[in-house]
Design an enzyme around this catalytic site. Structure first.
Site, mmCIF file in Angstrom:
data_model
loop_
_atom_site.group_PDB
_atom_site.id
_atom_site.type_symbol
_atom_site.label_atom_id
_atom_site.label_comp_id
_atom_site.label_asym_id
_atom_site.label_seq_id
_atom_site.Cartn_x
_atom_site.Cartn_y
_atom_site.Cartn_z
ATOM 1 N N THR A 1 34.875 42.270 54.782
ATOM 2 C CA THR A 1 34.317 41.634 55.479
ATOM 3 C C THR A 1 33.844 40.969 56.792
ATOM 4 O O THR A 1 33.174 41.232 57.736
ATOM 5 C CB THR A 1 33.496 39.982 55.243
ATOM 6 O OG1 THR A 1 32.827 40.363 53.138
ATOM 7 C CG2 THR A 1 32.936 38.841 55.269
ATOM 8 N N CYS B 1 44.255 29.887 31.558
ATOM 9 C CA CYS B 1 44.591 28.742 32.095
ATOM 10 C C CYS B 1 44.397 29.227 33.950
ATOM 11 O O CYS B 1 45.460 29.568 34.187
ATOM 12 C CB CYS B 1 45.725 27.552 32.148
ATOM 13 S SG CYS B 1 44.824 26.533 30.238
HETATM 14 N N1 ASP Z 1 32.517 42.703 49.142
HETATM 15 C C1 ASP Z 1 33.468 42.078 50.488
HETATM 16 C C2 ASP Z 1 34.581 42.701 50.112
HETATM 17 O O1 ASP Z 1 35.916 41.735 49.047
HETATM 18 C C3 ASP Z 1 33.685 40.904 50.404
HETATM 19 C C4 ASP Z 1 34.654 40.460 51.539
HETATM 20 O O2 ASP Z 1 35.333 40.742 52.624
HETATM 21 O O3 ASP Z 1 35.548 38.926 51.541
HETATM 22 O O4 ASP Z 1 35.475 43.817 50.045
#
Ligand code: ASP
Length: 358
Positions: free
Chosen positions: A29, A295
């Site tokens: 992201t 857990c």
């Molecule tokens: N789907 C993305 C990834 O893990 C989510 C992220 O980057 O936070 O590549």
């Protein structure tokens, strides 16, 4: 093996009196942008990332970059990508003070755990980070995560040695030992936790390092990389009502070599005769079992309750307070070395990289 940065750049990084950091962008992201036609998030060119964070130019560091081509969503992370990261770090190890890996959050804890085993006697920081919101968005958490991760990767102690020579995740104000982390939230900025080990640093106005918690390399030994990892492991999560056919099928997966057993509470399992039998037969076929708890916090204590005794009888090894991500990658790493099963059992029982509390 592609050369991440030119020889000229590497040499001047080494000669430079300024700290040198290699930034490796794998995807996720943090480097994404919205496709205006489809509305979906897609990876963009790394040059754009620098554009989005002009603050990076203000560091008095030499920052070199290497981008995965194409960048990947971390759901596509594989053992080959881990080996590629290890090669990149090894190839550039002597030229940089530290490494920052930009990575999707979804599997970041797996990669951090795997790298902690694959990079033995690490003497430099390897800091993974990412973000919950793309770096181009106004409210992004990516900028702070990235800028602080770079600062941590370059940080030195008074004697000039690296402050955190470990594989870590830096995310939302906390520096955590990588192999202790779990992604705990899908949409909050505070996405990672280390339930069984305190943060190596907390970040506010200052970066406060907990120096006594940070591991240091053995100065009598050199840095060593491992590329062999065997993916023939699985996770079996127990639940009330689990059937014999399910357990039987899982334990007969072709090529299976090891199982992470996610048990109840302090490491307990059903006392059903068929369950013990399935485990015993699989163990006799050379399959190794590691017991970790479902857990989130706390540790397995085999033998504490009667319900864990059958596991001991079947030769199940305790995973102590290991996270699932760490137990899986540690097994992949150990069985990848084709060691005799007794040695793998002994090493599973040992604290190799600060991953378990014993
Ligand atoms: N789907 C993305 C990834 O893990 C989510 C992220 O980057 O936070 O590549």
């Amino acid at each position: 093996m592609p050369e991440p940065v030119s020889n000229k750049e590497r040499e001047s990084a080494m000669r430079s009196h300024r700290p040198a950091v290699l930034l490796i962008y794998t995807g996720g992201t943090i480097g994404m942008v919205k496709n205006e036609e489809t509305g979906a998030l897609e990876n963009f060119n790394f040059d754009r990332l620098i554009e989005e964070v002009p603050e990076l130019r203000r560091f008095d560091y030499r920052i070199s970059t290497y981008t995965f081509n194409p960048p990947i969503d971390s759901s596509d992370m594989s053992i080959d990508h881990w080996a590629k990261l290890v090669r990149i770090i090894n190839f550039n190890y002597n030229f940089f003070d530290g490494f920052v890996i930009l990575h999707g959050t979804d599997t970041m804890s797996y990669t951090a755990s795997a790298l902690s085993f694959m990079l033995e006697n690490l003497g430099k920081p390897v800091i993974l980070t990412g973000s919950q919101l793309p770096i181009g968005m106004l409210r992004t958490d990516g900028k702070e995560n990235l800028i602080t991760a770079i600062e941590i990767a370059a940080a030195k102690r008074q004697d000039g040695s690296p402050m955190v020579p470990e594989v870590c995740i830096y995310f939302k104000d906390k520096l955590l030992r990588g192999n202790r982390t779990t992604k705990i939230h899908a949409d909050r900025f505070n996405a990672f936790r280390s339930f069984n080990y305190p943060p190596l640093a907390t970040v506010g106005i200052n970066i406060e390092y907990n120096e006594s918690l940070i591991r240091r390399p053995d100065t009598d030994k050199s840095f060593k990389v491992h590329l062999l990892v065997d993916p023939n492991v699985t996770v079996l999560t127990l639940f009330p009502g689990i059937t014999q056919s399910l357990v039987h099928s899982v334990l007969h997966i072709p090529g299976l070599r090891a199982v992470v057993l996610r048990t109840f509470g302090a490491g307990n399992a059903p006392q059903l005769a068929w369950f013990k039998q399935e485990l015993k037969e699989a163990a006799d076929r050379g399959i190794l079992f590691v017991n970790i708890t479902q857990c989130q916090a706390g540790s397995v204590q085999m033998g504490l309750y009667e319900t864990s005794l059958p596991l001991i009888e079947a030769g199940v090894v305790s995973g102590y307070d290991s996270t699932p991500e760490c137990a899986i990658t540690k097994l992949m790493f150990l069985i990848g070395h084709n060691l005799p099963i007794e040695e793998v059992r002994m090493l599973m029982n040992s604290n190799l990289r600060g991953e378990i509390t014993k």
